[in-house]
Design a protein around this motif. Structure first.
Motif, PDB file in Angstrom:
ATOM      1  N   SER A   1       3.594 -17.914   0.030  1.00 21.84           N
ATOM      2  CA  SER A   1       3.561 -17.706  -1.421  1.00 21.84           C
ATOM      3  C   SER A   1       2.460 -16.718  -1.804  1.00 21.84           C
ATOM      4  N   LEU A   2       1.283 -16.908  -1.217  1.00 19.32           N
ATOM      5  CA  LEU A   2       0.152 -16.038  -1.518  1.00 19.32           C
ATOM      6  C   LEU A   2       0.447 -14.596  -1.117  1.00 19.32           C
ATOM      7  N   MET A   3       0.972 -14.403   0.095  1.00 17.98           N
ATOM      8  CA  MET A   3       1.248 -13.056   0.581  1.00 17.98           C
ATOM      9  C   MET A   3       2.445 -12.426  -0.126  1.00 17.98           C
ATOM     10  N   GLU A   4       3.378 -13.236  -0.565  1.00 14.99           N
ATOM     11  CA  GLU A   4       4.519 -12.695  -1.306  1.00 14.99           C
ATOM     12  C   GLU A   4       4.057 -12.140  -2.648  1.00 14.99           C
ATOM     13  N   PHE A   5       3.058 -12.763  -3.262  1.00 22.20           N
ATOM     14  CA  PHE A   5       2.475 -12.208  -4.483  1.00 22.20           C
ATOM     15  C   PHE A   5       1.737 -10.905  -4.195  1.00 22.20           C
ATOM     16  N   LEU A   6       0.970 -10.878  -3.105  1.00 22.64           N
ATOM     17  CA  LEU A   6       0.139  -9.715  -2.803  1.00 22.64           C
ATOM     18  C   LEU A   6       0.941  -8.558  -2.221  1.00 22.64           C
ATOM     19  N   ASN A   7       1.651  -8.828  -1.148  1.00 20.89           N
ATOM     20  CA  ASN A   7       2.366  -7.787  -0.408  1.00 20.89           C
ATOM     21  C   ASN A   7       3.777  -8.280  -0.102  1.00 20.89           C
ATOM     22  N   SER A   8       4.632  -8.155  -1.071  1.00 28.33           N
ATOM     23  CA  SER A   8       5.987  -8.705  -0.971  1.00 28.33           C
ATOM     24  C   SER A   8       6.710  -8.181   0.266  1.00 28.33           C
TER      25      SER A   8
ATOM     26  N   ASP B   1       2.458  -2.791 -17.919  1.00 24.44           N
ATOM     27  CA  ASP B   1       1.955  -2.990 -16.570  1.00 24.44           C
ATOM     28  C   ASP B   1       0.430  -2.858 -16.615  1.00 24.44           C
ATOM     29  N   TYR B   2      -0.239  -3.355 -15.582  1.00 28.26           N
ATOM     30  CA  TYR B   2      -1.691  -3.498 -15.599  1.00 28.26           C
ATOM     31  C   TYR B   2      -2.321  -2.746 -14.431  1.00 28.26           C
ATOM     32  N   GLY B   3      -3.626  -2.523 -14.563  1.00 23.13           N
ATOM     33  CA  GLY B   3      -4.346  -1.923 -13.443  1.00 23.13           C
ATOM     34  C   GLY B   3      -4.407  -2.917 -12.298  1.00 23.13           C
TER      35      GLY B   3
ATOM     36  N   LYS C   1       5.336 -13.383 -10.522  1.00 21.21           N
ATOM     37  CA  LYS C   1       6.040 -12.388  -9.700  1.00 21.21           C
ATOM     38  C   LYS C   1       6.724 -11.315 -10.541  1.00 21.21           C
ATOM     39  N   THR C   2       7.027 -11.621 -11.807  1.00 20.13           N
ATOM     40  CA  THR C   2       7.711 -10.636 -12.657  1.00 20.13           C
ATOM     41  C   THR C   2       6.749  -9.612 -13.250  1.00 20.13           C
ATOM     42  N   LEU C   3       5.444  -9.880 -13.186  1.00 21.12           N
ATOM     43  CA  LEU C   3       4.465  -8.977 -13.779  1.00 21.12           C
ATOM     44  C   LEU C   3       4.348  -7.687 -12.975  1.00 21.12           C
ATOM     45  N   LYS C   4       4.040  -6.598 -13.652  1.00 20.79           N
ATOM     46  CA  LYS C   4       3.915  -5.286 -13.000  1.00 20.79           C
ATOM     47  C   LYS C   4       2.470  -4.818 -13.050  1.00 20.79           C
TER      48      LYS C   4
END
Length: 586
Positions: A288-295, A240-242, A264-267
């Protein structure tokens, strides 16, 4: 209301407290609310309009099987409205979200943060404000979209944030993953070396790349293209990343794409998107954009379509558009160039019309009549939804004929092009006057013809399309930016229209304009951005009485649906009516 919390949501239990103080679960029944009633058990109670309005806020949210209502933790509007009605409002997680929502309501209250010690530049006033906002999001564990106009320095603001985090004492700095278009890689390298040289970075691209996560996480920053990330997703999923930072984040606008699913699978602890066009084609891209940011903020894609897409794009519902803007407002910062960069030279946009001569006009009319009959026949038989291929082919042939008849069929190579004659004169005059010129086209074959003319005239130039390798791209950009004897740069709109700085140019020619004005603006802003010292003139070339004029007219209609929501060609055909199609061929 009683609240229990999950990872990204609150589950709300709605009830009614009687005069005796007992709490009874209430049914969410819209038909009763409209009559001013609420049902608890076998009883009906009259409630105030104020309470009904609050319940109506919840009516559109997701209902669970146990009767509870699920609300995203980032749905600050509902949380603020209902907070005083929540019995267990001292819940730690709820209080934290409430505090965040109150502080987000007024951007001017965000604290001033000192620049990083090892930042080797000076942030402009609006960049400092953006940096403050990014720091605020980090402090309160929120994810956001920096959606400044192209050319305002989104890269620099993001790098300043990462450098500040690295310098923070008592906190381990995790590797951050920056996902970019291939054309943007060299720009990120240049900016890191210039502003944050203390950040160690690696570019993960090419056949010699090391597919080893231990190797990659030795660095502060890993830069990877969208394509390579998708191919190597198993490697990147090992840690996972910062931060995960998406540059030109419109690349994930299609939530059904493999790229979106892979990302979307990245942590990560935090997520940040950078884009000058948060909505490029249609409302669903914002989901799509908001689902990546704040699911979960905007519900599922199906819920979003039901609540917003039809209302905004078909019914032109201004209330729905306003409600959507309110939902995403806290997570998006957008500044316009004209508002924050007063010192930037002016920009002029000029439409240059050309008229087809007899042979080209006759050929165009023949194609128009043929394809009109073919397309309208197909629509009558199968409907618009099942006629996309035929419509696309027809429009392509008409556009090609308006540009160079030989693009439609090589047997027409001897038929002259009115636009070619016009652009030859424009290039000659511009270069003689000492201007440096960017020339964009969607068609590589058009660029080939234009390059052949440049060779014939002895013009030196740079060239960039999707087939040019990353190393060669960097060389072509550097050559144009630094050498006075290279006055011309031919670029394909897709490969060269985003994420590169070409401030050496002061003239931009859109040889065959893209029908989405946001994409055109991105291309022009390769020159009209920070670092530009001269007035920029952009020429949009249009053939009169052709499909180019017709599609531009349709796009003007689309602008009226929702501000900043434009239909691009990829999603253009399904939204047209039969009358719209007919007008394309008149």
């Amino acid at each position: 209301i009683n609240v229990s919390s999950g990872i990204d949501w609150f589950d709300l239990d709605v009830g009614y407290i009687s005069g005796t103080g007992s709490w009874e679960k209430a049914e969410m029944d819209l038909s009763l609310f409209e009559k001013g009633l609420i049902k608890t058990g076998d009883s009906y109670t009259i409630i105030s309009k104020k309470d009904i309005d609050k319940l109506m806020l919840l009516e559109a949210e997701k209902k669970l099987k146990d009767g509870k209502i699920r609300v995203s933790k980032y749905n600050f509007g509902i949380i603020n409205e209902l907070y005083k009605n929540i019995e267990n409002r001292k819940d730690k997680e709820l209080k934290n979200i409430r505090d965040i929502s109150l502080r987000l309501k007024d951007f001017s209250r965000i604290e001033e943060v000192s620049p990083p010690e090892n930042f080797t530049g000076v942030l402009r006033h609006y960049q400092q404000a953006g940096y403050n906002w990014l720091w605020f999001l980090n402090r309160f564990r929120l994810n956001g979209c920096l959606a400044d106009d192209m050319g305002l320095g989104k890269t620099v603001q993001a790098l300043a944030l990462l450098q500040k985090l690295k310098e923070k004492k008592g906190r381990k700095f995790k590797t951050s993953l920056i996902v970019v278009p291939v054309s943007a890689i060299s720009n990120w390298e240049i900016e890191i070396k210039k502003f944050t040289p203390a950040l160690k970075y690696v570019v993960h691209i090419g056949q010699t790349r090391k597919k080893c996560i231990k190797h990659l996480t030795r660095y502060d920053i890993v830069i990877v293209s969208y394509h390579t990330l998708r191919n190597d997703i198993e490697v990147f999923n090992e840690r996972d990343y910062g931060y995960i930072i998406l540059d030109e984040s419109q690349n994930i606008k299609n939530y059904k794409s493999l790229t979106f699913r892979a990302i979307k699978t990245l942590k990560s602890d935090f997520r940040l998107s950078l884009t000058g066009t948060p909505i490029e084609n249609n409302t669903l891209e914002l989901w799509s954009l908001m689902e990546f940011l704040n699911s979960g903020l905007l519900g599922t894609s199906g819920e979003f379509k039901r609540k917003f897409v039809r209302a905004i794009e078909q019914l032109k519902d201004k209330d729905a558009a306003l409600k959507l803007r309110k939902k995403v407002f806290p997570f998006m910062l957008r500044r316009k160039k004209e508002d924050v960069l007063k010192e930037l030279p002016a920009k002029s946009e000029i439409v240059l019309y050309s008229d087809m001569e007899k042979k080209q006009r006759e050929l165009y009319e023949n194609y128009r009549r043929y394809y009109r009959a073919k397309v309208m026949g197909k629509i009558k038989k199968s409907g618009i939804e099942n006629s996309a291929f035929e419509i696309f082919t027809a429009l392509l042939r008409l556009r090609q004929t308006a540009l160079f008849p030989s693009l439609a069929d090589k047997k027409h190579k001897n038929i002259p092009s009115c636009k070619f004659e016009q652009v030859k004169g424009l290039m000659s005059e511009s270069l003689q006057e000492g201007h440096k010129v960017l020339l964009f086209s969607q068609f590589v074959e058009s660029l080939k013809i234009l390059r052949h003319h440049a060779d014939k005239m002895g013009y030196k130039y740079s060239y960039l399309d999707g087939s040019v390798p990353a190393a060669k791209r960097k060389e072509q950009i550097k050559k144009f930016q630094e050498r006075d004897d290279i006055p011309l740069f031919f670029l394909s709109l897709r490969a060269g229209g985003t994420a590169i700085n070409l401030t050496a140019a002061d003239y931009v020619i859109l040889f065959d304009p893209w029908w989405n004005p946001a994409v055109e603006a991105q291309a022009v802003d390769r020159a009209h951005r920070i670092g530009q010292t001269r007035k920029v003139i952009a020429y949009k070339m249009i053939v009169k009485n052709s499909v180019e004029e017709k599609i531009l007219e349709l796009q003007e209609k689309k602008k009226e649906l929702v501000k900043n929501i434009i239909s691009a060609e990829s999603g253009f055909y399904k939204s047209l009516t039969k009358d719209d199609i007919d007008k394309l061929f008149t």
